[in-house]
Design a protein around this motif. Structure first.
Motif, PDB file in Angstrom:
ATOM      1  N   ALA A 298      29.684 -11.936 -21.249  1.00  0.00           N
ATOM      2  CA  ALA A 298      29.876 -10.451 -21.692  1.00  0.00           C
ATOM      3  C   ALA A 298      29.063  -9.645 -20.987  1.00  0.00           C
ATOM      4  CB  ALA A 298      29.513 -10.406 -23.209  1.00  0.00           C
ATOM      5  N   MET A 299      27.987  -9.973 -20.840  1.00  0.00           N
ATOM      6  CA  MET A 299      27.006  -9.046 -19.928  1.00  0.00           C
ATOM      7  C   MET A 299      27.429  -9.059 -18.419  1.00  0.00           C
ATOM      8  SD  MET A 299      23.217 -10.215 -21.139  1.00  0.00           S
ATOM      9  CE  MET A 299      22.263  -8.938 -20.046  1.00  0.00           C
ATOM     10  N   LYS A 300      27.987  -9.946 -17.803  1.00  0.00           N
ATOM     11  CA  LYS A 300      28.501  -9.873 -16.675  1.00  0.00           C
ATOM     12  C   LYS A 300      29.720  -9.078 -16.630  1.00  0.00           C
ATOM     13  CE  LYS A 300      29.940 -12.994 -12.884  1.00  0.00           C
ATOM     14  NZ  LYS A 300      30.364 -14.397 -12.677  1.00  0.00           N
ATOM     15  N   ASN A 301      30.832  -9.281 -17.699  1.00  0.00           N
ATOM     16  CA  ASN A 301      31.867  -8.268 -17.608  1.00  0.00           C
ATOM     17  C   ASN A 301      31.503  -6.886 -17.737  1.00  0.00           C
ATOM     18  OD1 ASN A 301      33.481 -10.543 -17.279  1.00  0.00           O
ATOM     19  ND2 ASN A 301      33.631 -10.805 -19.448  1.00  0.00           N
ATOM     20  N   ALA A 302      30.689  -6.477 -18.746  1.00  0.00           N
ATOM     21  CA  ALA A 302      30.265  -5.170 -18.726  1.00  0.00           C
ATOM     22  C   ALA A 302      29.792  -4.596 -17.513  1.00  0.00           C
ATOM     23  CB  ALA A 302      29.104  -5.082 -19.975  1.00  0.00           C
ATOM     24  N   LYS A 303      28.809  -5.341 -16.671  1.00  0.00           N
ATOM     25  CA  LYS A 303      28.230  -4.872 -15.523  1.00  0.00           C
ATOM     26  C   LYS A 303      29.366  -4.706 -14.430  1.00  0.00           C
ATOM     27  CE  LYS A 303      24.681  -6.204 -12.311  1.00  0.00           C
ATOM     28  NZ  LYS A 303      23.653  -7.234 -11.711  1.00  0.00           N
ATOM     29  N   ASN A 304      30.455  -5.543 -14.328  1.00  0.00           N
ATOM     30  CA  ASN A 304      31.357  -5.312 -13.483  1.00  0.00           C
ATOM     31  C   ASN A 304      32.433  -3.976 -13.785  1.00  0.00           C
ATOM     32  OD1 ASN A 304      30.508  -7.487 -12.158  1.00  0.00           O
ATOM     33  ND2 ASN A 304      32.238  -9.047 -13.038  1.00  0.00           N
TER      34      ASN A 304
END
Length: 309
Positions: A298-304
């Protein structure tokens, strides 16, 4: 009858003849007077004098003699002290006449000069200086005596300050001061030794801790390397990293229980220790790994997404 008359005369003649001779010992001199007036000085050996006219008025030794004089005086710092001054002197061979006729009591004369010089020099010095400069006192006494006694036929060979004796209370105080100084020095050395011991002990402990930490780090590094190899082996048989990690933890749990059971006197209790504990632990760890992965995704998707905007 006539023979008896001459016997006393012969005897008297022999006595007079014998009394004409006398001896003088080595390193001495004899003073001859004639009718109370000085006649001559005779030295060692067999000597002759006129009977009933000349007489031996006295004898003087030409050897080196010593006179010890004890003087009590006060120092500059008001300390009473007793000094023993030894004076070595002799009669000058060429001045036997002066030594015999000019002085009746040479010892008293020498003593007076020693008293005068010492009581003039010592009051200028402190007690410690008297000990340090005793040779200066002796030289001053010798110089004064030589000037005074040479006119009387005496030669001063040497003067020595052989003893310095302060008052008993002063000596006791000096001894206490010296004892205190020595105790102070001893305490300083003991303090230095204790400080060095503490420093060295601290260094040893620090080195021990450093080596201990290095050992622990090496141990953990090897454990991590072993775990890494175990995970790689499990991955090869189709078990993912999360399941492998959980399996390893459960295996270590049972190994710990087995190690505790081998020691009959052990009082250690591992909680939880029921048979279902391992299953519960495995499920909890898998759930934790799953939740952690979800949060990470989830954190990775939000960052992208933020980068795309």
């Amino acid at each position: 009858m006539s023979d008896f008359i001459y016997l006393p005369l012969i005897f008297l003649g022999l006595v007079i003849l014998i009394s004409s001779f006398f001896t003088v010992k080595q390193q001495s001199a004899a003073i001859i007077e004639r009718f109370g007036k000085f006649q001559s000085i005779r030295h060692s050996g067999l000597q002759l004098k006129i009977p009933l006219v000349d007489r031996v008025a006295g004898r003087l030794s030409l050897k080196i003699q010593q006179l010890d004089v004890i003087i009590e005086t006060k120092t500059l710092d008001d300390v009473f002290v007793r000094l023993k001054v030894s004076v070595q002197y002799r009669v000058i061979k060429d001045k036997v006449y002066d030594a015999f006729y000019k002085l009746d009591y040479p010892h008293d004369q020498i003593t007076s000069y020693v008293f005068d010089v010492v009581r003039a020099e010592v009051p200028k010095m402190k007690l410690d200086d008297v000990f340090v400069k005793k040779d200066d006192i002796a030289l001053a006494v010798k110089a004064e005596l030589n000037d005074a006694m040479s006119d009387y036929g005496f030669d001063i060979i040497k003067t020595l300050v052989t003893d310095i004796d302060p008052d008993a209370q002063v000596k006791s105080a000096m001894n206490r001061i010296n004892a205190s100084d020595r105790e102070k020095t001893a305490a300083q050395y003991e303090g230095d030794a204790a400080r060095i011991l503490i420093v060295e002990k601290a260094k040893a402990e620090a080195e021990s801790k450093r080596l201990q930490g290095q050992g622990i780090a090496d141990q953990r590094r090897e454990i991590a390397r072993g775990l890494e190899e175990s995970v790689m082996v499990l991955n090869k048989v189709g078990i993912n990293s999360q399941e492998a990690s959980a399996l390893i933890v459960v295996t270590q749990h049972y190994d710990t229980l087995q190690s505790i059971g081998q020691h009959t006197n052990s009082n250690l209790i591992l909680l939880p220790n029921s048979p279902q504990a391992a299953n519960s632990m495995l499920n909890d760890m898998l759930a934790s790994f799953t939740a952690s992965n979800q949060i990470g995704e989830a954190m990775k998707n939000a960052k992208n997404k933020k980068k795309e905007e």
